[in-house]
Design an enzyme around this catalytic site. Structure first.
Site, mmCIF file in Angstrom:
data_model
loop_
_atom_site.group_PDB
_atom_site.id
_atom_site.type_symbol
_atom_site.label_atom_id
_atom_site.label_comp_id
_atom_site.label_asym_id
_atom_site.label_seq_id
_atom_site.Cartn_x
_atom_site.Cartn_y
_atom_site.Cartn_z
ATOM 1 N N LYS A 130 0.867 -1.173 0.000
ATOM 2 C CA LYS A 130 0.000 0.000 0.000
ATOM 3 C C LYS A 130 0.901 1.220 0.000
ATOM 4 C CE LYS A 130 -4.447 0.912 0.174
ATOM 5 N NZ LYS A 130 -5.624 0.142 -0.260
ATOM 6 N N ASP A 170 -7.090 4.169 -4.392
ATOM 7 C CA ASP A 170 -7.714 4.040 -3.070
ATOM 8 C C ASP A 170 -8.311 5.428 -2.797
ATOM 9 O OD1 ASP A 170 -7.896 2.160 -0.571
ATOM 10 O OD2 ASP A 170 -7.269 4.053 0.292
HETATM 11 P P1 NDP Z 1 -12.851 7.730 -2.478
HETATM 12 O O1 NDP Z 1 -11.787 8.715 -2.274
HETATM 13 O O2 NDP Z 1 -13.414 7.525 -3.832
HETATM 14 O O3 NDP Z 1 -14.060 8.023 -1.487
HETATM 15 C C1 NDP Z 1 -13.876 8.049 -0.101
HETATM 16 C C2 NDP Z 1 -15.180 8.492 0.543
HETATM 17 O O4 NDP Z 1 -15.055 8.345 1.943
HETATM 18 C C3 NDP Z 1 -15.507 9.956 0.267
HETATM 19 O O5 NDP Z 1 -16.899 10.124 0.279
HETATM 20 C C4 NDP Z 1 -14.842 10.646 1.462
HETATM 21 O O6 NDP Z 1 -15.403 11.888 1.800
HETATM 22 C C5 NDP Z 1 -15.127 9.633 2.559
HETATM 23 N N1 NDP Z 1 -14.119 9.765 3.606
HETATM 24 C C6 NDP Z 1 -12.776 9.663 3.449
HETATM 25 N N2 NDP Z 1 -12.158 9.865 4.627
HETATM 26 C C7 NDP Z 1 -13.145 10.093 5.518
HETATM 27 C C8 NDP Z 1 -13.159 10.366 6.901
HETATM 28 N N3 NDP Z 1 -12.019 10.431 7.603
HETATM 29 N N4 NDP Z 1 -14.364 10.529 7.515
HETATM 30 C C9 NDP Z 1 -15.524 10.467 6.818
HETATM 31 N N5 NDP Z 1 -15.575 10.211 5.490
HETATM 32 C C10 NDP Z 1 -14.398 10.025 4.858
HETATM 33 O O7 NDP Z 1 -12.255 6.338 -1.912
HETATM 34 P P2 NDP Z 1 -12.765 4.864 -2.164
HETATM 35 O O8 NDP Z 1 -14.229 4.836 -2.340
HETATM 36 O O9 NDP Z 1 -11.900 4.267 -3.208
HETATM 37 O O10 NDP Z 1 -12.360 4.163 -0.793
HETATM 38 C C11 NDP Z 1 -13.271 4.052 0.317
HETATM 39 C C12 NDP Z 1 -12.824 2.916 1.218
HETATM 40 O O11 NDP Z 1 -12.791 1.700 0.467
HETATM 41 C C13 NDP Z 1 -11.421 3.068 1.815
HETATM 42 O O12 NDP Z 1 -11.402 2.492 3.109
HETATM 43 C C14 NDP Z 1 -10.564 2.223 0.881
HETATM 44 O O13 NDP Z 1 -9.388 1.780 1.510
HETATM 45 C C15 NDP Z 1 -11.524 1.083 0.599
HETATM 46 N N6 NDP Z 1 -11.216 0.296 -0.594
HETATM 47 C C16 NDP Z 1 -11.181 0.895 -1.836
HETATM 48 C C17 NDP Z 1 -10.912 0.132 -2.942
HETATM 49 C C18 NDP Z 1 -11.000 0.686 -4.319
HETATM 50 O O14 NDP Z 1 -10.975 -0.114 -5.271
HETATM 51 N N7 NDP Z 1 -11.124 1.986 -4.525
HETATM 52 C C19 NDP Z 1 -10.559 -1.306 -2.841
HETATM 53 C C20 NDP Z 1 -10.715 -1.842 -1.501
HETATM 54 C C21 NDP Z 1 -10.991 -1.043 -0.444
HETATM 55 P P3 NDP Z 1 -14.582 13.228 1.480
HETATM 56 O O15 NDP Z 1 -14.680 13.397 -0.002
HETATM 57 O O16 NDP Z 1 -15.295 14.271 2.266
HETATM 58 O O17 NDP Z 1 -13.168 12.985 1.966
#
Ligand code: NDP
Length: 450
Positions: A130, A170
């Site tokens: 990562k 991510d």
């Molecule tokens: P994105 O950046 O596309 O979206 C993240 C979302 O989560 C946004 O809505 C963001 O809001 C919110 N968010 C981030 N940090 C916080 C926080 N501290 N508190 C509240 N809301 C928060 O990321 P992904 O959708 O790709 O990833 C989301 C999760 O899924 C993560 O845990 C990631 O590790 C996991 N994941 C992702 C994969 C992928 O293929 N993309 C694969 C496997 C796991 P804001 O815009 O306000 O920050």
């Protein structure tokens, strides 16, 4: 007499805490894993005497670097860059890049550690890694994002390669960022290889990679429900986040007849009691993927309530899908979920539930799909993108969706095999921990002291 090779959980964790002082997320991830793996190793002599738990809780390599870039006003800015290459025991390092101001070494170490076992569970030959940066993409112009990505790759390119380490997206790293990163890699090395996944379709990307994590999280919930002779249709669902994983989990819920009623971001959540439908979701995709706006705008657009600074877990539901970030469901919130009728949780986010929440799920025996298993669909389709790049071919959307469904089913079966008790209850976290560990451990034993 006590077996000299057996470990105690508390003794092992004392050592982990001593060696990783202050890294609370990493300690938490190792603790959740060791809770299941140490007793299992103590019962299986073949896995004793190789110091597998010691070897698997120390990353192979941690790379830290300075990223220097110029903003639109010409000011020189500096961020931290990282790549944690945790284990390549069963394949090249593989795992996403996160750009978010909350990024620390502890967070990336926990994510890399989890990635090792998640990748193993998919059945594909991928190690775990990562990386990322404390860079905050919010409020940055497109040109600033591009210059940052190029500066980040100016150092990262030395450490990655199609047979060495293949990063992906991510939090904060989606198709746009992967394209800038890939373009820079190609420019520096003069090589067009499958060194990143999540690429655009015109330059080696895979159909349904964007959708795969969210879709897979819903497929895993359906597999758990099916195992209990239930279906997802008509179920009221809470989804947190509004990024890549949340959007495509919501899309799949709608397609399969469930009723998603919430979405969130770091500002708060919206509750749409009538359900988020296809048209409303299309509006959210434009908001988040094109305009980079805030979820609060949904409330104004569709006349529903917005709850600033809150998380959605107090809304009554049948099923919950944490899809934002780590530790987004705590013990008190897990109790509220269950009190309000929630029967299942499937994690799109990595380590979405904290240790207190997991204890509540286990005590009440609800269906709990931990991230390692439930969100493995994204990396699985990334693995398929690597195969397509190597073979210089591409599978159709339909073929890939079938592969994704089959891979999620395979993960579900492995969890049932290693996580079932005599009464038929499946502890999916235990199953995922042990099944993911066993394959990596077999490779390490074969390699000897390595
Ligand atoms: P994105 O950046 O596309 O979206 C993240 C979302 O989560 C946004 O809505 C963001 O809001 C919110 N968010 C981030 N940090 C916080 C926080 N501290 N508190 C509240 N809301 C928060 O990321 P992904 O959708 O790709 O990833 C989301 C999760 O899924 C993560 O845990 C990631 O590790 C996991 N994941 C992702 C994969 C992928 O293929 N993309 C694969 C496997 C796991 P804001 O815009 O306000 O920050």
């Amino acid at each position: 007499m006590r077996n000299p090779n057996s470990l105690t959980f508390s003794g092992f964790m004392d050592g982990v805490r001593r060696r990783n002082r202050g890294q609370k997320e990493f300690q938490q991830a190792v603790g959740e894993w060791a809770h299941d793996v140490i007793p299992w190793v103590n019962d299986h002599p073949r896995y004793q005497g190789h110091n597998l738990s010691g070897r698997l809780t120390e990353p192979d390599r941690v790379i830290m670097f300075r990223v220097t870039w110029a903003d639109d006003r010409g000011r020189v800015r500096v961020n931290k860059g990282y790549r944690v290459q945790h284990s390549n025991a069963i394949g090249p390092y593989k795992g996403g890049l996160r750009f978010h101001p909350s990024v620390t070494l502890s967070i990336l170490k926990f994510l890399a550690f989890e990635q090792v076992f998640k990748n193993s569970l998919t059945g594909l030959p991928m190690g775990g890694a990562k990386g990322g940066s404390d860079f905050d993409p919010k409020g940055k112009s497109n040109s600033e994002i591009m210059r940052f990505c190029q500066a980040f790759m100016n150092e990262l390119y030395r450490h990655i390669g199609p047979f060495t380490d293949v990063p992906a997206g991510d939090i904060g790293v989606g198709g746009r960022e992967i394209s800038y990163l890939f373009g820079q890699y190609k420019q520096i090395t003069n090589q067009f290889t499958g060194v990143l996944t999540g690429k655009g379709l015109s330059f080696g990307g895979s159909e349904i990679r964007t959708e795969a994590t969210g879709y897979g999280t819903v497929y895993f919930m359906e597999d758990m429900l099916r195992h209990n002779k239930q279906g997802i249709e008509g179920k009221t669902c809470l989804v947190s986040g509004s990024g890549n994983v949340a959007i495509y989990a919501t899309e799949k819920l709608i397609q399969h007849g469930a009723k998603p009623v919430t979405l969130s971001d770091s500002g708060g959540f919206i509750h749409d009691p009538n359900g988020i439908d296809k048209d409303k979701l299309a509006w959210v995709k434009d908001l988040k993927e094109v305009r980079y706006g805030r979820i609060s705008e949904y409330a104004d657009e569709f006349g529903v309530k917005y709850y600033p600074t809150e998380r959605p877990w107090s809304v009554p539901c049948d099923l919950a899908f944490p899809c934002a970030t780590q530790n987004e469901v705590n013990e008190a919130e897990a109790k509220v979920l269950i009190r309000n009728g929630c029967k299942g949780v499937s994690e799109g986010s990595n380590m979405g539930s904290d240790a207190g929440a997991i204890a509540v799920y286990r005590a009440s025996k609800i269906l709990y799909g931990p991230a390692k298993a439930a969100n493995a669909g994204g990396v699985a389709v990334s693995g398929l993108e690597m195969s397509q790049n190597s073979m210089r071919m591409s599978w159709s959307r339909k073929e890939l969706n079938t592969h994704l469904g089959d891979i999620m089913k395979g993960i579900h079966e492995r969890c049932v095999e290693y996580g079932s008790d005599r009464g038929g209850y499946v502890d999916y976290l235990k199953g995922a921990n042990i099944a993911g560990f066993k394959k990596v451990a077999d490779a390490l034993i074969a390699y000897g002291a390595n």
